[in-house]
Design an enzyme around this catalytic site. Sequence first.
Site, PDB file in Angstrom:
ATOM      1  N   ARG A   1      11.813  -5.635   5.459  1.00  0.00           N
ATOM      2  CA  ARG A   1      11.535  -4.033   5.140  1.00  0.00           C
ATOM      3  C   ARG A   1      12.508  -3.335   5.933  1.00  0.00           C
ATOM      4  NH1 ARG A   1       5.983  -1.610   5.444  1.00  0.00           N
ATOM      5  NH2 ARG A   1       5.991  -2.751   7.542  1.00  0.00           N
TER       6      ARG A   1
ATOM      7  N   LYS B   1       0.971  -0.985  -0.124  1.00  0.00           N
ATOM      8  CA  LYS B   1       0.106  -0.128  -0.089  1.00  0.00           C
ATOM      9  C   LYS B   1       0.921   1.347   0.050  1.00  0.00           C
ATOM     10  CE  LYS B   1      -2.008  -1.066   3.831  1.00  0.00           C
ATOM     11  NZ  LYS B   1      -1.382  -2.313   4.213  1.00  0.00           N
TER      12      LYS B   1
ATOM     13  N   ARG C   1     -10.015   0.800   8.443  1.00  0.00           N
ATOM     14  CA  ARG C   1      -9.402  -0.642   8.695  1.00  0.00           C
ATOM     15  C   ARG C   1     -10.487  -1.294   9.410  1.00  0.00           C
ATOM     16  NH1 ARG C   1      -3.754   0.389   8.559  1.00  0.00           N
ATOM     17  NH2 ARG C   1      -2.748  -1.516   9.068  1.00  0.00           N
TER      18      ARG C   1
END
Length: 212
Positions: free
Chosen positions: A123, A13, A84
């Site tokens: 990440r 995203k 969410r």
Amino acid sequence: MFMVLLGPPGSGKGTQAKLIEKQWHVAHVSTGDLLRAAIRDQTDCGMTAKQFMDRGELVPDELVIKMIEGRVGGDGCVLDGFPRNVRQAGALEGLLTARSWRLDHVVSLNVPNEELVRRLGGRRTCRECGAMYHVEFEPPRTEGACDECGGRLYQRDDDRETTIRARLEVYERETAPVRDFYSVRGLLRDIDGVGRTEEIFARIVAQVSGAQ
Ligand code: AP5
């Protein structure tokens, strides 16, 4: 243009929102980034949010909805990480309707769980400018340093294996139902989120252009 990017943790995203921001000249509004900034600034909101984020749980709706209200502006935005749950989706709908705006696109990035765990575990993010890397898929030129600004790269606290699993469970339980919320409104567009970043972006552009 108002767009919502849906997808589980690690589905890309944030990566895609940065490209969408440039392509359509809309603001990138990431509730995760806003919450992490509040934690860095040690605000009351940040200190409350941290307890939930470290466990991989959702931060209370009231706090997040209040935070988002001032960020959704007339020039449009791409929302990354919001809504969410169904309550947040209802709040966003109310917010837009009250200002005579409407949501144009809801794009859902679909990526298998094993790939999500691999992406999140590797990440790394720049402390200075927020640029994102992956130790395997998109490594920086110099280990531990940002290509853009030379800042130090760090691993997010919630990118440890046990917290990643908790976040994926929360997604299934709380966020997956948001897909139905938008599906019945005819807004949901599913996108295959596996492949190179540019390929996925091209899929989004094709979907959005096709729907206009
Ligand atoms: P948030 O910051 O929103 O995290 P998330 O939704 O878990 O999503 P991520 O940022 O982890 O992943 P992403 O989908 O953006 O993927 P990315 O592009 O980074 O939320 C964090 C926490 O804040 C939540 O757990 C919650 O506690 C709280 N919170 C936030 N919003 C809230 C809300 N509305 N209500 C309540 N609580 C809220 O990519 C991931 C990695 O993969 C990167 O290393 C990247 O380089 C790599 N990558 C990207 N694309 C590809 C590709 N195509 N191929 C290979 N690697 C790729």
